[in-house]
Design a protein around this motif. Sequence first.
Motif, short mmCIF file in Angstrom:
data_model
loop_
_atom_site.label_atom_id
_atom_site.label_comp_id
_atom_site.label_asym_id
_atom_site.label_seq_id
_atom_site.Cartn_x
_atom_site.Cartn_y
_atom_site.Cartn_z
N VAL A 1 0.84 -1.21 0.00
CA VAL A 1 0.00 0.00 0.00
C VAL A 1 0.87 1.25 0.00
O VAL A 1 0.58 2.21 -0.71
CB VAL A 1 -1.00 -0.01 1.18
N ALA A 2 1.95 1.24 0.78
CA ALA A 2 2.86 2.39 0.79
C ALA A 2 3.44 2.63 -0.60
O ALA A 2 3.59 3.78 -1.04
CB ALA A 2 3.97 2.19 1.81
N ASN A 3 3.75 1.56 -1.30
CA ASN A 3 4.33 1.66 -2.64
C ASN A 3 3.28 2.02 -3.70
O ASN A 3 3.50 2.89 -4.53
CB ASN A 3 5.00 0.33 -3.01
N ASP A 4 2.14 1.33 -3.67
CA ASP A 4 1.12 1.48 -4.73
C ASP A 4 0.22 2.70 -4.53
O ASP A 4 -0.31 3.23 -5.51
CB ASP A 4 0.25 0.23 -4.81
N TYR A 5 0.02 3.11 -3.31
CA TYR A 5 -0.81 4.28 -3.02
C TYR A 5 0.08 5.36 -2.40
O TYR A 5 0.66 6.15 -3.10
CB TYR A 5 -1.97 3.89 -2.09
N ALA B 1 -5.58 3.91 6.87
CA ALA B 1 -6.94 4.21 6.39
C ALA B 1 -7.46 3.08 5.50
O ALA B 1 -8.62 2.67 5.61
CB ALA B 1 -6.95 5.53 5.64
N ARG B 2 -6.61 2.56 4.63
CA ARG B 2 -7.05 1.53 3.68
C ARG B 2 -7.43 0.23 4.39
O ARG B 2 -8.47 -0.35 4.11
CB ARG B 2 -5.98 1.29 2.63
N ILE B 3 -6.61 -0.22 5.33
CA ILE B 3 -6.94 -1.46 6.05
C ILE B 3 -8.14 -1.24 6.97
O ILE B 3 -8.95 -2.14 7.20
CB ILE B 3 -5.72 -2.04 6.81
N LEU B 4 -8.30 -0.02 7.47
CA LEU B 4 -9.44 0.29 8.32
C LEU B 4 -10.75 0.21 7.54
O LEU B 4 -11.78 -0.17 8.09
CB LEU B 4 -9.27 1.69 8.93
#
Length: 191
Positions: free
Chosen positions: A89-93, A100-103
């Motif tokens: 997620v850090a790399n792609d977003y 926030a995304r996992i939440l």
Amino acid sequence: MRIQQAIQDSIEVKQDILNSTEFVGKIQQAINLIVEAYKNGKKVLFCGNGGSAADAQHLAAELSGRFYYDRKPLYAEALHVNTSYLTAVANDYSYEDIFARILEAEGGEGDILVGISTSGNSSNVLKAFEVAKRKGMHTIAFTGIGGGKMADKSDVLLAVPSKDTPRIQESHIMIGHIICEMVEKTLFPKE
């Protein structure tokens, strides 16, 4: 001399917390929110960066494992523990999106999000608080003095009266341990 001074500084911050009826009341408020969430079958999620990530994971383990005695496990998790997810997620977003995304997937109405940030300004924790609010979750912020930007985004603000990161983190773990003890004691009283 520096060793003694560091110990004295830590004691003074904790003494300020002890002497603040308002702060002690906020700790009780956090305990009450968490107990109520667990009674309703909800979960407690934690997030933070660096040392605060370590504290998040530590406190989640105290709730999901045990604190003082054997009892049923409680659903508690630190949102950063899946490193494959985190790095993807850090790399792609962006790094701001990691919590926030996992939440979006794990958080639900009535759940608790505990955000830990000594400055109160960690952008990824703030973004997670926004998602939590939108989802009807309760938010508890562990910060340093003033609370930073998290002050206005939290239901319960535990703003340690210090600007010194190590002293703030020492108080965060003390406060977290108190919360874990009281949650365990309330939900699983010894006969």
